[in-house]
Design a protein around this motif. Sequence first.
Motif, PDB file in Angstrom:
ATOM      1  N   LYS A   1     -57.313  24.524  -5.602  1.00 25.53           N
ATOM      2  CA  LYS A   1     -56.606  23.244  -5.650  1.00 25.53           C
ATOM      3  C   LYS A   1     -56.014  22.967  -7.037  1.00 25.53           C
ATOM      4  O   LYS A   1     -54.921  22.399  -7.149  1.00 25.53           O
ATOM      5  N   SER A   2     -56.723  23.359  -8.086  1.00 21.08           N
ATOM      6  CA  SER A   2     -56.259  23.072  -9.449  1.00 21.08           C
ATOM      7  C   SER A   2     -54.971  23.804  -9.803  1.00 21.08           C
ATOM      8  O   SER A   2     -54.278  23.431 -10.754  1.00 21.08           O
ATOM      9  N   LYS A   3     -54.635  24.832  -9.013  1.00 20.60           N
ATOM     10  CA  LYS A   3     -53.396  25.555  -9.295  1.00 20.60           C
ATOM     11  C   LYS A   3     -52.156  24.692  -9.076  1.00 20.60           C
ATOM     12  O   LYS A   3     -51.054  25.089  -9.428  1.00 20.60           O
ATOM     13  N   ILE A   4     -52.341  23.503  -8.503  1.00 22.70           N
ATOM     14  CA  ILE A   4     -51.207  22.601  -8.324  1.00 22.70           C
ATOM     15  C   ILE A   4     -50.711  22.077  -9.666  1.00 22.70           C
ATOM     16  O   ILE A   4     -49.539  21.723  -9.804  1.00 22.70           O
ATOM     17  N   PHE A   5     -51.599  22.034 -10.674  1.00 27.81           N
ATOM     18  CA  PHE A   5     -51.161  21.473 -11.960  1.00 27.81           C
ATOM     19  C   PHE A   5     -51.387  22.373 -13.178  1.00 27.81           C
ATOM     20  O   PHE A   5     -50.956  22.032 -14.283  1.00 27.81           O
ATOM     21  N   VAL A   6     -52.033  23.516 -13.035  1.00 28.16           N
ATOM     22  CA  VAL A   6     -52.435  24.289 -14.217  1.00 28.16           C
ATOM     23  C   VAL A   6     -51.254  24.819 -15.039  1.00 28.16           C
ATOM     24  O   VAL A   6     -51.396  25.069 -16.239  1.00 28.16           O
ATOM     25  N   ARG A   7     -50.077  24.960 -14.415  1.00 32.32           N
ATOM     26  CA  ARG A   7     -48.922  25.453 -15.171  1.00 32.32           C
ATOM     27  C   ARG A   7     -47.947  24.330 -15.551  1.00 32.32           C
ATOM     28  O   ARG A   7     -46.863  24.593 -16.056  1.00 32.32           O
ATOM     29  N   GLN A   8     -48.344  23.091 -15.336  1.00 30.54           N
ATOM     30  CA  GLN A   8     -47.529  21.969 -15.804  1.00 30.54           C
ATOM     31  C   GLN A   8     -47.675  21.818 -17.317  1.00 30.54           C
ATOM     32  O   GLN A   8     -48.562  22.422 -17.938  1.00 30.54           O
TER      33      GLN A   8
END
Length: 454
Positions: A204-211
């Motif tokens: 789930k955290s992959k939704i924001f880790v590259r922001q």
Amino acid sequence: MEFAGKRILIVGIARSGTAAAKVLVKRGALLTACDRKTGAELGESLQELAELGIEIYTGGYPPVSRKDYDMLIASPGVPLDIEPLKTARKVNLPIISELELAYLLKSSAVEMYAISGTNGKTTVVSLLQAILAHDGQMALAGGNIGIPLSTLVDGMSAGVIVVEASSFQLETTFRFRPRISALLNITPDHLDRHKTMQGYMEAKSKIFVRQNRDDYAVLNYEDAYIRKMAELCPARIVYFSTERVLKEGAFVRDDLIYFAFDQQAKTICSVDEVSLRGKHNLENILCAVAVAAIAGAKTESIRETLKTFAAVRHRIEEVGVVDGVLYVNDSKATNPESAIKALESFTEPIVLLAGGRSKGSDFYEFARFVNTKVKELVLLGEAREEIKKAVMEAGFKNIHEVNDFNTAVETARRLATAGDVVLLSPACASWDMFESYEHRGDLFCEIVSAMKKG
């Protein structure tokens, strides 16, 4: 990214796999598609791929090596521990999702606002898209809802795509970076695939880790898992809360919905004016309000949409009244937590239809709600013994076991009396008996429609 001449294996011949194949053929990729299902089982999906002139394997998978392929695309429902994907990881072949493919294909003038969470994604995506469209923005919805993302980006030169992003799609992303991300809630789900809560949270955290700090992440302040995950979020965080007044974010005070941002608080509307039913929908509404406001939607557009927006299909969808009994389709409740929220939405006596395939869930909290909220329970599917054990231990005894769905609905009709609610909220996945939760919900609606016609 350039795909011309790339040798790509698509694993999973279904809606997203077919969509990926269509856009990649147009870009000159050299494609192979495969599926463990037979040609007869695949039906129209196989026909569509065959018309593209690509190599197809059915009933199994082709050998995988670096000399054969440059990349694999895994459809969301494909487990990552099957042979071609295990081999690909061993030889360092990239494996991406259709979500990642769409991000790589999209025009730079197309922005993505991505929504995830265990429950409520479809409602927020649909509501947010409606708000943005009402505001005059070019906005479409896709991903785990409706049209595959690769199809949307293929025909879109500018605008916004509101993305419903599942953990299955997110776990095989490597460059995906939405302009605005949102996480609604995290409860145990899909542990049959992710094995542990830590694995599920990492996906789930992959939704924001590259922001980065120029991007935004809208997060649920009241969710302990999400508060922990926020420590890893590099974006500017904007919270929403149903329980407290926030210095910045979306919240409720004195039955009014507010959004505070950049030291300015705006009143959106009163809670009573909102058309969506259920306490759980207040979280969904606050999340959509926050994302829409950050995206520049006018307060009037947000307010007017909240007043008129109806529930999405298969989520606490009021199908009709037969003999004084309200029939409600909540087939999208594929885990216990989602079904609990449906149960909380009604004060009327409930005849509940539940059961299906468990996703590694714990049914004991669900059983507690059944014991306090449900008049009669109709059980079917693979998990019915597990649910039966949990509800009996909670002290509930009005249990009716059936072997097929039509009998389940007919049994519920017989048990219900005027003023009751017959609620399909299975707390389980549908794959033991149906192609999807939509298939299950559609059949429920068809049966109710036939009842109404006598």
